[in-house]
Design a protein around this motif. Structure first.
Motif, PDB file in Angstrom:
ATOM      1  N   ARG A 160      42.948  39.889  72.073  1.00  0.00           N
ATOM      2  CA  ARG A 160      43.361  38.505  71.864  1.00  0.00           C
ATOM      3  C   ARG A 160      43.293  37.712  73.166  1.00  0.00           C
ATOM      4  NH1 ARG A 160      48.305  39.396  70.011  1.00  0.00           N
ATOM      5  NH2 ARG A 160      47.595  39.612  67.869  1.00  0.00           N
ATOM      6  N   ARG A 218      39.568  37.211  74.360  1.00  0.00           N
ATOM      7  CA  ARG A 218      38.866  36.237  73.522  1.00  0.00           C
ATOM      8  C   ARG A 218      39.252  34.806  73.908  1.00  0.00           C
ATOM      9  NH1 ARG A 218      38.959  36.791  66.945  1.00  0.00           N
ATOM     10  NH2 ARG A 218      37.228  35.384  66.483  1.00  0.00           N
ATOM     11  N   LYS A 219      40.539  34.576  74.102  1.00  0.00           N
ATOM     12  CA  LYS A 219      40.999  33.241  74.473  1.00  0.00           C
ATOM     13  C   LYS A 219      40.607  32.895  75.897  1.00  0.00           C
ATOM     14  CE  LYS A 219      45.138  30.346  74.760  1.00  0.00           C
ATOM     15  NZ  LYS A 219      46.604  30.277  74.528  1.00  0.00           N
ATOM     16  N   THR A 275      38.311  29.671  76.835  1.00  0.00           N
ATOM     17  CA  THR A 275      38.967  28.490  77.404  1.00  0.00           C
ATOM     18  C   THR A 275      38.942  28.444  78.919  1.00  0.00           C
ATOM     19  OG1 THR A 275      41.143  29.580  77.390  1.00  0.00           O
ATOM     20  CG2 THR A 275      40.496  28.342  75.420  1.00  0.00           C
ATOM     21  N   GLN A 303      39.453  36.227  62.176  1.00  0.00           N
ATOM     22  CA  GLN A 303      39.147  34.805  62.269  1.00  0.00           C
ATOM     23  C   GLN A 303      40.120  34.157  63.252  1.00  0.00           C
ATOM     24  OE1 GLN A 303      36.505  33.301  60.775  1.00  0.00           O
ATOM     25  NE2 GLN A 303      35.966  35.377  60.144  1.00  0.00           N
ATOM     26  N   ALA A 304      39.611  33.315  64.105  1.00  0.00           N
ATOM     27  CA  ALA A 304      40.455  32.655  65.105  1.00  0.00           C
ATOM     28  C   ALA A 304      39.772  31.377  65.552  1.00  0.00           C
ATOM     29  CB  ALA A 304      40.697  33.581  66.298  1.00  0.00           C
ATOM     30  N   ASP A 305      40.499  30.593  66.346  1.00  0.00           N
ATOM     31  CA  ASP A 305      39.930  29.356  66.868  1.00  0.00           C
ATOM     32  C   ASP A 305      38.911  29.621  67.969  1.00  0.00           C
ATOM     33  OD1 ASP A 305      41.531  27.918  65.161  1.00  0.00           O
ATOM     34  OD2 ASP A 305      43.132  27.660  66.628  1.00  0.00           O
ATOM     35  N   GLN A 306      38.972  30.824  68.580  1.00  0.00           N
ATOM     36  CA  GLN A 306      38.049  31.161  69.651  1.00  0.00           C
ATOM     37  C   GLN A 306      36.739  31.728  69.091  1.00  0.00           C
ATOM     38  OE1 GLN A 306      41.396  32.462  69.929  1.00  0.00           O
ATOM     39  NE2 GLN A 306      41.864  30.515  70.941  1.00  0.00           N
ATOM     40  N   ASN A 331      33.607  34.347  68.481  1.00  0.00           N
ATOM     41  CA  ASN A 331      33.509  35.798  68.336  1.00  0.00           C
ATOM     42  C   ASN A 331      32.667  36.364  69.467  1.00  0.00           C
ATOM     43  OD1 ASN A 331      33.733  34.823  65.248  1.00  0.00           O
ATOM     44  ND2 ASN A 331      34.622  36.848  65.481  1.00  0.00           N
TER      45      ASN A 331
END
Length: 230
Positions: free
Chosen positions: A80, A83-84, A88, A129-132, A134
């Motif tokens: 997690r 990925r972020k 970002t 599934q996420a905002d970031q 894959n």
């Protein structure tokens, strides 16, 4: 001629020297729980490398040199965070690879009960599934670790650690299932580093981790993200 090098700290003013030494790719580390913040790749550092025409590959590796630091929960948290952070902070495009480090000579029991569950947590997080974006999962470690993680379908690519005495090193080396093989450290362009040997003929392992690039279309050419921000 070495074109891929792993540096533990920011090369700063030596970046042009790396390019002139025909280095094309710089490998840098970061993690959510590092005890050496100066080693962490930041956006500013990544942009400086890319502006010099260098490609950047990342390895998430913090306190992952002790077996007790591996479990499925840590894998979820690291996945997690990575990925972020990549999306970002570094600006890494989706569909490129994040290698997760297991920098220890784990026993078969430790690999089965600790390291593999850790990578299961990483893979599950990357598949969610996420905002970031894959990202593609890679494994960095001993031959035995790389072999087990690939066999479990928990990573697409393997970077074999340079410690030849670690379990499974020679057999994994000769299998050519690795994408990158970490060699012993020299100094290139005035920068202390670990060079990497590329095996661009490796066959990608199957993976349970969903990514923007499917296992059939992933190639070593897009393991590192390019010299422009996405």
């Amino acid at each position: 001629m070495t074109t891929i090098i792993d540096v533990s700290r920011f090369c700063g003013n030596q970046t042009p020297a790396s390019a002139s030494a025909r280095v094309k790719t710089i490998i840098r580390n970061y993690s959510r729980d590092t005890t050496h913040p100066s080693k962490r790749l930041t956006r500013r550092k990544a942009e400086q490398l890319r502006s010099a025409g260098l490609r950047v590959r990342v390895v998430h590796e913090g306190r992952r040199d002790t077996a007790s630091n591996f479990d499925s929960e840590s894998g979820v948290e690291d996945g997690r965070y990575a990925r972020k952070y990549d999306a970002t902070e570094i600006g890494q495009p989706g569909g490129t690879t994040i290698y997760f480090g297991a920098a220890l000579d784990a026993s078969p029991e430790q690999i089965r009960t600790l390291v593999v569950p850790y990578f299961q947590g990483v893979a599950d997080t990357c598949a969610s599934q996420a905002d970031q974006p894959n990202y593609v999962v890679g494994v960095y470690g001993s031959g035995a670790t790389c072999d087990a993680v690939l066999n479990g379908g928990l990573a697409h690519f393997a970077r074999l650690a340079q410690s030849t005495a670690w379990a499974g090193h020679q057999s994994f080396l000769t299998s050519h299932r690795w994408t990158r093989n970490q060699a012993m450290p020299p100094s290139i362009g005035g920068i202390p580093c670990d060079p990497d040997i590329a095996d661009d003929g490796m066959v990608p392992a199957s993976s349970a981790c969903m990514s923007a690039t499917s296992p059939k279309t992933i190639s070593p050419s897009n393991i590192a993200f390019p010299s422009t921000l996405a």
